[in-house]
Design an enzyme around this catalytic site. Structure first.
Site, PDB file in Angstrom:
ATOM      1  N   ASP A 198       0.872  -1.172   0.000  1.00 46.36           N
ATOM      2  CA  ASP A 198       0.000   0.000   0.000  1.00 46.36           C
ATOM      3  C   ASP A 198       0.912   1.226   0.000  1.00 46.36           C
ATOM      4  OD1 ASP A 198      -2.178   1.715   0.253  1.00 46.36           O
ATOM      5  OD2 ASP A 198      -2.266   1.504   2.431  1.00 46.36           O
ATOM      6  N   GLU A 257      -1.640  -1.453  -4.663  1.00 46.40           N
ATOM      7  CA  GLU A 257      -2.835  -0.648  -4.847  1.00 46.40           C
ATOM      8  C   GLU A 257      -2.655   0.264  -6.044  1.00 46.40           C
ATOM      9  OE1 GLU A 257      -5.432   0.900  -1.547  1.00 46.40           O
ATOM     10  OE2 GLU A 257      -4.513   2.768  -2.221  1.00 46.40           O
ATOM     11  N   ASP A 305      -1.913   0.697   7.702  1.00 46.80           N
ATOM     12  CA  ASP A 305      -1.252   0.573   6.401  1.00 46.80           C
ATOM     13  C   ASP A 305      -0.789  -0.857   6.148  1.00 46.80           C
ATOM     14  OD1 ASP A 305      -1.217   3.465   5.487  1.00 46.80           O
ATOM     15  OD2 ASP A 305      -0.251   3.629   7.439  1.00 46.80           O
TER      16      ASP A 305
END
Length: 159
Positions: free
Chosen positions: A7, A67, A139
């Site tokens: 991420d 992502e 995260d």
């Protein structure tokens, strides 16, 4: 099969590794790369790349799930995310592993069944799926969700 989910972000880049075999998924490791506010952008990007490259060398994952950049309300935020994502993609390419991109909606739907799930719902589902004792940092949990999403969608896992 070991999958790393990432991420990206210039402030915090979450990463999480899962191992899958048959119908089982297990947690390998996870964490957050935090460059700090004092570094210039070039230093942050280099630090993200270097630390992630070291993690890839240590764990030798078979695939990376990252992502995708989404349309942000703030174009500056989207640009910063793009810089961090570039560092992540370069680390993955340097490790010669296949890289797959997933939208936040796809990950949320893949993990919780709801593309509009909250971050807390995703964290709870990651905890449940990986049988963790506590919820991973936000995260890192997002990164683990990316890795889990990829294992659910990967044909190699379904064999």
């Amino acid at each position: 099969m070991i999958v790393i989910g990432v991420d990206p972000g210039t402030g915090r880049t979450g990463w999480g590794l899962v191992r899958s075999g048959g119908s089982r998924i297990e947690h390998v490791d996870c964490g957050v790369i935090t460059p700090g506010t004092r570094l210039p952008l070039s230093g942050k990007v280099k630090l993200i790349h270097d630390r992630l490259a070291a993690i890839l060398r240590l764990h030798a994952p078979d695939a990376m799930a990252v992502e995708e950049v989404f349309v942000a309300k703030n174009s500056h935020s989207a640009l910063m995310l793009g810089h961090a994502r570039g560092a992540v993609l370069l680390a993955g390419a340097g490790a010669d592993i296949p890289i797959f991109g997933y939208s936040p909606t796809t990950v949320k739907k893949g993990i919780t069944g709801n593309g509009s799930a909250t971050k807390h719902q995703v964290q709870e589902m990651v905890k449940l799926l990986l049988r963790l004792k506590e919820i991973a940092q936000e995260d890192a949990a997002d990164a683990l969700a990316l890795a889990i999403c990829h294992t659910f969608r990967s044909p190699a896992v379904q064999q």
